[in-house]
Design an enzyme around this catalytic site. Structure first.
Site, PDB file in Angstrom:
ATOM      1  N   GLU A   1     -36.956 -17.330  20.944  1.00  0.00           N
ATOM      2  CA  GLU A   1     -38.164 -16.659  20.354  1.00  0.00           C
ATOM      3  C   GLU A   1     -38.768 -15.785  21.377  1.00  0.00           C
ATOM      4  O   GLU A   1     -39.340 -14.634  21.146  1.00  0.00           O
ATOM      5  CB  GLU A   1     -39.094 -17.635  20.025  1.00  0.00           C
TER       6      GLU A   1
ATOM      7  N   THR B   1     -44.448  -9.495  14.925  1.00  0.00           N
ATOM      8  CA  THR B   1     -45.359 -10.591  15.277  1.00  0.00           C
ATOM      9  C   THR B   1     -46.081 -10.269  16.728  1.00  0.00           C
ATOM     10  O   THR B   1     -47.091 -10.541  16.570  1.00  0.00           O
ATOM     11  CB  THR B   1     -44.313 -11.759  15.938  1.00  0.00           C
TER      12      THR B   1
HETATM   13  N1  HSE Z   1     -47.411 -18.855  14.892  1.00  0.00           N
HETATM   14  C1  HSE Z   1     -46.752 -17.411  15.171  1.00  0.00           C
HETATM   15  C2  HSE Z   1     -47.697 -16.631  14.865  1.00  0.00           C
HETATM   16  C3  HSE Z   1     -45.669 -17.531  14.119  1.00  0.00           C
HETATM   17  O1  HSE Z   1     -48.503 -16.705  13.637  1.00  0.00           O
HETATM   18  O2  HSE Z   1     -47.872 -15.577  15.490  1.00  0.00           O
HETATM   19  C4  HSE Z   1     -44.897 -16.252  14.417  1.00  0.00           C
HETATM   20  O3  HSE Z   1     -43.850 -16.220  15.045  1.00  0.00           O
END
Ligand code: HSE
Length: 307
Positions: free
Chosen positions: A128, A181
């Site tokens: 990630e 993201t």
């Molecule tokens: N929890 C993360 C976000 C998930 O909302 O940024 C995305 O990878």
């Protein structure tokens, strides 16, 4: 084992009130990956289909994870990897997470399953980081453990697997636009008023309790996000229209899947799920934006070997 093929599920992270801490896996879509032991050491990505991704092992979320595990295990073999993406990167459905988690799981099988699910989650979090710059666990843990998971703590990493009420269904609409993201994290508030924090953690407690007690009303009342959703919804065209239409059609709740643009709704039973599916499809039909809608059960087993 010298060869295996796996299915790594898509995942919905955050689940409204559980920003960066809750996630669940879906059955309907995911990646397929193959792993072949090679006598030559090192990692080679031999085929990627379904999305334009780099073959550079260090830059690819899956390749980087395979390499890290082989190094950690001091393996005397290498791995040739193929990746078939069943859904697009930037969808909010944990695309890099499916690849990273799948890579951790598949490599572990070639190593006679020496690592635990928690250790695999840590390796996958590295993927990630390669993909989006942050070691987030909510998507990768959901893919590895299956079902609903709670990231109870990051330091040290602690994952709790939560029960899934049997009639729970997911409906999700994926507008074919990309939300990165990194960009979706940049719009988040850095300070949260105490009153809002209390509301958010009370809802998270309510949702977890609802999952344990099969209490669909409690689940419904708790599926509220006053932290990330208000800041992020402007990145998703027609978000309010989709959410309202899902709720009017009987959804327990609806929100942004991960960092978007996918919007998910949780429903009780197949009948409501079908009504929600049709109503949100109707909202998007005339927008000029391509989209996909699917209904799924919550995936209970996580990553599975399919060959
Ligand atoms: N929890 C993360 C976000 C998930 O909302 O940024 C995305 O990878």
């Amino acid at each position: 084992m010298d060869y295996l093929k796996i299915f790594a599920p898509a995942t919905v992270a955050n689940v409204s009130c559980g920003f960066d801490s809750l996630g669940f896996a879906v059955d309907a879509i995911g990646d397929e990956m193959t792993f072949t032991k090679t006598t030559e050491k090192g990692v080679k990505i031999t085929e990627i289909t379904g999305a334009e991704l780099t073959y550079d092992v260090d830059q690819n979320a899956a390749g980087a994870v395979v390499k890290k595990i082989l190094n950690d295990a001091n393996a005397d073999f290498g791995v040739a990897l193929t990746i078939h993406k069943g859904f697009s990167p930037g969808s909010g459905l944990g695309s890099s997470a499916a690849s990273a988690a799948g890579a951790a799981f598949g490599t572990n099988q070639l190593l006679d399953a020496r690592y635990s699910e928690l250790e695999l989650t840590k390796f996958a979090m590295f993927g990630e980081k390669v993909a989006c710059g942050t070691e987030i666990a909510d998507n990768v843990a959901a893919a590895i453990y299956g079902g609903f998971i709670l990231v109870r703590s990051y330091e040290p990493l602690e994952i709790i697997k939560l029960p899934v009420p049997s009639e729970l269904r997911v409906v999700a609409i994926h507008p074919q636009i990309q939300v990165k993201t990194k960009e979706a994290r940049a719009v988040l508030p850095t300070v949260i008023p105490l009153k809002d924090a209390v509301t958010q953690w009370s809802n998270l407690g309510g949702l977890v309790s609802g999952l344990y007690t099969d209490n669909y009303d409690l689940i419904s009342n708790s599926l509220v996000d006053i932290v990330a959703e208000p800041a992020r919804k402007c990145l998703i065209p027609y978000f309010d229209a989709v959410k309202n239409s899902a709720l009017q059609s009987g959804a327990l709740g609806a929100g942004i899947s991960g960092s978007g643009p996918t919007i998910f709704a949780l429903c009780k039973g197949d009948e409501v799920a079908t009504a929600v599916h049709d109503s949100i499809e109707e909202v998007y039909k005339n927008t000029g934006i391509n989209f996909e809608v699917f209904i799924s059960k919550v995936n209970q087993e996580g990553i599975k070997i399919i060959k």
